[in-house]
Design an enzyme around this catalytic site. Structure first.
Site, PDB file in Angstrom:
ATOM      1  CG  ASP A 105     -32.530 -41.904 -27.408  1.00 36.83           C
ATOM      2  OD1 ASP A 105     -32.485 -40.681 -27.212  1.00 36.83           O
ATOM      3  OD2 ASP A 105     -33.118 -42.422 -28.376  1.00 36.83           O
ATOM      4  CB  SER A 159     -32.927 -39.905 -30.797  1.00 37.64           C
ATOM      5  OG  SER A 159     -33.680 -41.075 -30.667  1.00 37.64           O
TER       6      SER A 159
END
Length: 419
Positions: A191, A68
């Site tokens: 994510d 991320s």
């Protein structure tokens, strides 16, 4: 002798320095990996660490893995661009173009990750040096973790190939906040933190025998999930009264005011429920309702039932655990997701995978050594909606920690890698 060590400002005393130095000295490592945790704007700490690394010319790594926001920070470290992470987080992710809470609550306008990635593209206002990064990676490997949406499996995608922007988008596509589909190789992604918040195990599986981990939370904290919900809930709820007033004052959005006429009432109800002991049974009812939802996968139903005791307890600061009504249903209702089965499954996967990674770090296998670089205590910054003053403080801490780490250990690790 332990094969897991941590380094922060409070641990930079002579005894700890000598302990780490003693374990690094004279060892010939086959593969040294760098693993970078996400954390949204808390990545400002990582940006500080990386700037100290770059100032010292410190990069003994054969393998890089970022998750991320950690993958974004890692990109500028590999491309040898000091202050890039700082500039991006402080001057770009704080702009309304990136995320505006008022528009998110009133119009369901999501985080504009596409705008942010356009800014760092070669034609953008803060371009990554893609050519430099590719040169650095001529004999190394850089990967960004992303999560397959269909299986919630962690997959590691090569960074700085032709699809580098899509890879970063996949790794940073936070559920609930970013609602655009991310498709790579005919698969949809979300994510990387959902399935691999701290992917040390992947570095180990790929042959690393020394892993340096950069964390955005203190090493001793193992309840990041609860902190994450409290963080978002508190920030949003602090802001709602002002946004309600803003809606009421604006005559051009009468329809919007009517559509959200119950927002103030719901907020008051949620606020009253926060410390209401009577809500315990409602917490159980909510989780039981989820566990019998026909749209939930069997593994999520089983997980909910197995964690029944946890959902009825409080954290140290008095708030309910993550499966509690106050921590989940209220937040998802506020963001318009309700009891969305996909979101619940992703949250469950995050919780399970994070616990597994913490267990791995607490019981590092023989033949692997892990050093975690971490803040001394919880950062002032939030995942999003941070104050710039707080970001500045956390950046400076990261830079000091990074400088101390390089001062004490860079020579030993460089020698290990080149011996």
């Amino acid at each position: 002798m332990t094969n897991r060590l941590s380094f922060s400002l409070k641990q930079s005393d002579l005894q700890v320095v000598n302990q780490i130095s003693g374990q690094l000295a004279g060892i010939e490592y086959k593969k040294i990996a760098l693993v970078v945790q996400g954390g949204g704007q808390r990545g400002i700490f990582t940006a500080g660490v990386f700037d100290s690394f770059l100032e010292a010319g410190f990069d003994p790594f054969d393998l890089y893995i970022g998750t991320s926001a950690g993958a974004l920070n890692l990109s500028s470290y590999i491309s040898r661009q000091p202050r890039f992470g700082y500039d991006f987080i402080v001057n770009y992710t704080t702009q309304d173009d990136f995320f505006n809470l008022y528009k998110y609550l009133s119009q369901q306008k999501p985080m504009d990750l596409d705008w942010a990635l356009q800014c760092v593209s070669p034609s953008g206002s803060l371009p990554l040096d893609i050519h430099k990064a590719k040169a650095v990676l001529s004999n190394r490997v850089a990967l960004a973790s992303a999560t397959r949406k269909d299986t919630l499996e962690d997959i590691y995608l090569p960074m700085f190939d032709e699809d580098w922007k899509d890879v970063l988008r996949a790794s940073c596509a936070i559920p609930v906040l970013y609602n655009q589909p991310v498709n790579i190789n005919d698969l949809e992604w979300v994510d990387g933190g959902v399935s691999a918040a701290v992917p040390v195990q992947e570095a180990w599986r790929r042959g690393a025998d020394l892993v340096i981990v950069i964390r955005t939370e203190p090493v001793e904290e193992h309840d990041e999930w609860d902190d994450l919900f409290d963080d978002w809930r508190d920030k949003i709820e602090q802001s709602i009264p002002g946004y309600i007033e803003k809606i009421n004052r604006n005559p051009s959005i009468g329809k919007l005011r009517a559509a959200h006429s119950d927002l103030s009432q719901r907020f008051q109800q949620w606020k009253q429920r926060l410390d209401d002991e009577d809500s315990v049974q409602q917490d159980a009812d909510f989780s039981d309702a989820l566990s019998t939802n026909a749209h939930l996968p069997d593994k999520v139903k089983l997980f909910l039932q197995n964690h029944k005791d946890k959902r009825l307890t409080k954290t140290n600061n008095g708030s309910w655990k993550w499966l509690a009504h106050n921590n989940m249903e209220r937040f998802l209702k506020l963001t318009g997701k309700g009891k969305n089965a996909d979101v619940v499954e992703m949250l469950t996967q995050y919780y399970q995978s994070y616990r597994e990674q913490c267990d791995f770090l607490a019981n590092v296998p023989e033949g692997l050594q892990v050093i975690q670089i971490a803040p001394e205590k919880g950062l002032k910054s939030r995942a999003l909606l941070s104050d710039k003053d707080d970001l500045e403080v956390d950046y400076r801490e990261g830079k000091v920690v990074g400088r101390e780490f390089v001062t004490h250990f860079a020579g030993l690790i460089q020698n290990s890698n080149t011996a």
